[in-house]
Design a protein around this motif. Structure first.
Motif, mmCIF file in Angstrom:
data_model
loop_
_atom_site.group_PDB
_atom_site.id
_atom_site.type_symbol
_atom_site.label_atom_id
_atom_site.label_comp_id
_atom_site.label_asym_id
_atom_site.label_seq_id
_atom_site.Cartn_x
_atom_site.Cartn_y
_atom_site.Cartn_z
ATOM 1 N N GLY A 123 -50.999 -66.744 105.115
ATOM 2 C CA GLY A 123 -50.716 -67.832 104.202
ATOM 3 C C GLY A 123 -51.020 -69.174 104.840
ATOM 4 N N TYR A 124 -50.850 -70.247 104.054
ATOM 5 C CA TYR A 124 -51.127 -71.596 104.543
ATOM 6 C C TYR A 124 -49.833 -72.380 104.592
ATOM 7 C CZ TYR A 124 -54.051 -75.588 105.678
ATOM 8 O OH TYR A 124 -54.650 -76.627 106.333
ATOM 9 N N GLY A 125 -49.458 -72.843 105.807
ATOM 10 C CA GLY A 125 -48.224 -73.584 106.002
ATOM 11 C C GLY A 125 -48.443 -75.076 105.994
ATOM 12 N N SER A 126 -47.675 -75.792 106.789
ATOM 13 C CA SER A 126 -47.703 -77.254 106.737
ATOM 14 C C SER A 126 -49.038 -77.844 107.164
ATOM 15 C CB SER A 126 -46.591 -77.829 107.624
ATOM 16 O OG SER A 126 -46.743 -77.375 108.964
ATOM 17 N N VAL A 172 -43.111 -74.471 92.025
ATOM 18 C CA VAL A 172 -44.232 -74.347 92.956
ATOM 19 C C VAL A 172 -45.375 -73.596 92.290
ATOM 20 C CG1 VAL A 172 -42.858 -74.414 95.087
ATOM 21 C CG2 VAL A 172 -43.206 -72.226 93.893
ATOM 22 N N TRP A 173 -46.527 -73.601 92.946
ATOM 23 C CA TRP A 173 -47.617 -72.720 92.545
ATOM 24 C C TRP A 173 -48.102 -71.949 93.771
ATOM 25 C CZ3 TRP A 173 -53.213 -74.624 92.266
ATOM 26 C CH2 TRP A 173 -53.423 -75.738 93.064
ATOM 27 N N ASN A 174 -48.775 -70.836 93.496
ATOM 28 C CA ASN A 174 -49.240 -69.901 94.526
ATOM 29 C C ASN A 174 -48.124 -69.425 95.462
ATOM 30 O OD1 ASN A 174 -51.848 -70.017 93.544
ATOM 31 N ND2 ASN A 174 -52.512 -71.574 94.994
ATOM 32 N N PRO A 175 -46.952 -69.059 94.898
ATOM 33 C CA PRO A 175 -45.900 -68.505 95.748
ATOM 34 C C PRO A 175 -46.172 -67.023 96.003
ATOM 35 C CG PRO A 175 -45.169 -68.450 93.487
ATOM 36 C CD PRO A 175 -46.554 -69.086 93.484
ATOM 37 N N ARG A 188 -44.742 -71.471 103.127
ATOM 38 C CA ARG A 188 -46.198 -71.409 102.974
ATOM 39 C C ARG A 188 -46.559 -71.015 101.551
ATOM 40 N NH1 ARG A 188 -46.941 -66.972 107.400
ATOM 41 N NH2 ARG A 188 -45.123 -68.098 108.147
ATOM 42 N N ASP A 189 -47.840 -71.023 101.265
ATOM 43 C CA ASP A 189 -48.357 -70.526 99.989
ATOM 44 C C ASP A 189 -49.551 -69.625 100.283
ATOM 45 O OD1 ASP A 189 -51.027 -72.253 99.552
ATOM 46 O OD2 ASP A 189 -49.472 -73.606 100.313
ATOM 47 N N SER A 190 -50.045 -68.966 99.259
ATOM 48 C CA SER A 190 -51.272 -68.158 99.338
ATOM 49 C C SER A 190 -51.186 -67.071 100.406
ATOM 50 C CB SER A 190 -52.488 -69.061 99.597
ATOM 51 O OG SER A 190 -52.575 -70.084 98.636
ATOM 52 N N MET A 191 -50.032 -66.442 100.499
ATOM 53 C CA MET A 191 -49.830 -65.374 101.468
ATOM 54 C C MET A 191 -49.947 -64.003 100.792
ATOM 55 S SD MET A 191 -46.938 -66.096 99.806
ATOM 56 C CE MET A 191 -46.201 -67.530 100.564
ATOM 57 N N VAL A 192 -50.018 -62.939 101.602
ATOM 58 C CA VAL A 192 -49.832 -61.583 101.105
ATOM 59 C C VAL A 192 -48.329 -61.331 101.080
ATOM 60 C CG1 VAL A 192 -50.181 -59.135 101.581
ATOM 61 C CG2 VAL A 192 -52.043 -60.754 101.994
ATOM 62 N N PHE A 193 -47.792 -60.953 99.922
ATOM 63 C CA PHE A 193 -46.364 -60.688 99.773
ATOM 64 C C PHE A 193 -46.217 -59.466 98.878
ATOM 65 C CE2 PHE A 193 -42.054 -61.541 98.014
ATOM 66 C CZ PHE A 193 -41.358 -61.681 99.208
ATOM 67 N N VAL A 194 -45.781 -58.347 99.443
ATOM 68 C CA VAL A 194 -45.771 -57.079 98.717
ATOM 69 C C VAL A 194 -44.466 -56.340 98.986
ATOM 70 C CG1 VAL A 194 -48.284 -56.775 98.646
ATOM 71 C CG2 VAL A 194 -47.001 -55.993 100.652
ATOM 72 N N TYR A 195 -44.117 -55.426 98.068
ATOM 73 C CA TYR A 195 -42.908 -54.618 98.233
ATOM 74 C C TYR A 195 -43.286 -53.225 98.707
ATOM 75 C CZ TYR A 195 -38.530 -52.202 97.371
ATOM 76 O OH TYR A 195 -37.389 -51.453 97.538
#
Length: 399
Positions: free
Chosen positions: A162-165, A89-92, A143-150
């Protein structure tokens, strides 16, 4: 990165204040193919950068995994052969779990199928024993292009928007980071209401507080909202919207860093199409005071960098500098990466020497060697690796 075609060069940026220098890295070994939208993390235990997937020159998704050994003077690419393989994938969403020495990957966009695969994987970063584990958890829409942080305080990963279907989203989820007990919990939102978006930027602050800025509404407009969510209660999150008319204009893909020394966040640039002239690059700088809270437009000294999209950005906590990578002005690739010194009240721009010319690259701070390393590509997509030494301010290529 991307500059009309996927890119594959690598750069390091030395972060010594007043002597910042770009170095194109020419690493040994066979480099990965040029790509954009790859997932990347810095592995401080092994002193390396990890690169997964992306979108390549043949309009194809990639699922390969690579390491860039960041040993100074002996940088080397090596393709890894972990057990298990996520869908390319891209933009995970991809983030480093500092408590368990692993990376976690969520969803992303798969061009071949025209969809977001429902996937959540953990990558063990034990040197020479890397292994993907399919966490197979029921949770948010892929989705892609989400905020995903630890969040190291809350021992959780936080995912927002993010952007889903079919559209942009506004949901918030927490992923328990306990190995073997990972589980998604949708965060019940209260407080202010946010517009659904993708392409926002986010950071986690002390006390399990997530800050987000900007984004694209999935239709026509970039957003100028910023907000903080307190997630310390576990399963509950209270949004506080900071939609100040004197704050930044609508944008997405901006640079956001947490400047802990001055108790603020700093936002630079981004992309806007709200002008009616297509995508344009923005070049303004803003400070968001965490205590007040309030926006202040910054007017840094020095010669401001040329506006650019998309750009990488990293933070040098030792010197309080934001490092702005190169990008494009929507038409051509740009060189001239810049340092923004964040000394409160005396912010100033400073150019670097030997700057690369490309866009959309990924970057990490290599603390062991006091430098920044960037992976992307030149306009001709030469497979290059480059560094910027932070103590000498000199850039160089690794072969």
């Amino acid at each position: 990165g991307y500059d009309g075609a996927p890119l594959g060069d690598l750069w390091a940026l030395s972060l010594v204040s007043g002597q910042e220098t770009w170095t194109p890295l020419t690493a040994s070994g066979t480099p990965p193919a040029a790509r954009e939208g790859a997932g990347t993390v810095y592995d401080p235990v092994a002193g390396r950068m990890i690169v997964f997937g992306g979108w390549g020159v043949a309009d194809a998704n990639m699922s390969d995994l690579w390491e860039l050994d960041l040993t100074s003077g002996a940088e080397a690419w090596r393709q890894l052969a972990p057990t298990g393989t996520p869908t390319g994938v891209w933009n995970p969403g991809m983030a480093y779990d500092s408590d368990n020495n692993r990376a976690v990957l969520f969803s992303g966009w798969h061009d071949d199928s025209g969809s977001n695969p429902d996937q959540l994987w953990s990558l063990s970063l034990v040197k020479d024993a890397e292994a993907w584990t399919d966490l197979a958890q029921t949770g948010p829409e892929p989705r892609d292009s989400m905020v995903f942080v630890y969040d190291s305080v809350g021992k959780q990963f936080l995912m927002y928007s993010g952007y889903g279907s079919t559209s942009a989203s506004s949901d918030v989820w927490s992923l328990d980071a306990t190995p073997g007990s990972e589980a998604w919990t949708q965060v019940t939102q209260s407080g202010d209401t946010l517009i659904p978006r993708s392409g926002a930027e986010g950071v986690v602050m002390a006390g399990s507080i997530m800050f987000i800025a900007g984004g694209w509404d999935g239709a026509d407009d970039e957003l100028h909202e910023s907000a903080t969510m307190d997630t310390s209660a576990g399963g509950l999150g209270t949004w506080t919207l900071h939609q100040d008319v004197m704050g930044p204009t609508g944008r997405y893909r901006s640079a956001v860093v947490l400047d802990e020394a001055n108790d603020r966040l700093v936002v630079y640039g981004g992309t806007s199409s709200n002008t009616g002239f297509g995508d344009i690059a923005l070049g303004d700088s803003w400070s968001f005071a965490l205590g007040t809270p309030a926006w202040t437009m910054l007017t840094p000294g020095g010669t401001a960098p040329e506006k650019r999209i998309p750009h990488s950005f990293i933070y040098d906590p030792m010197r309080g500098n934001m490092i702005l990578g190169t990008g494009s002005d929507a038409d051509v690739g740009l060189g001239g990466s810049e340092i923004l010194n964040l000394s409160a009240g005396t912010e100033s721009w400073q150019g670097t020497s030997g700057a690369p010319t490309f866009g959309g690259e990924a970057g990490v701070v290599d603390t062991a060697n006091d430098r920044a390393v960037f992976y992307g590509c030149s306009p001709l997509c030469a497979d290059l690796t480059r560094e910027l030494a932070l103590d000498t301010g000199v850039g160089a290529a690794l072969v």
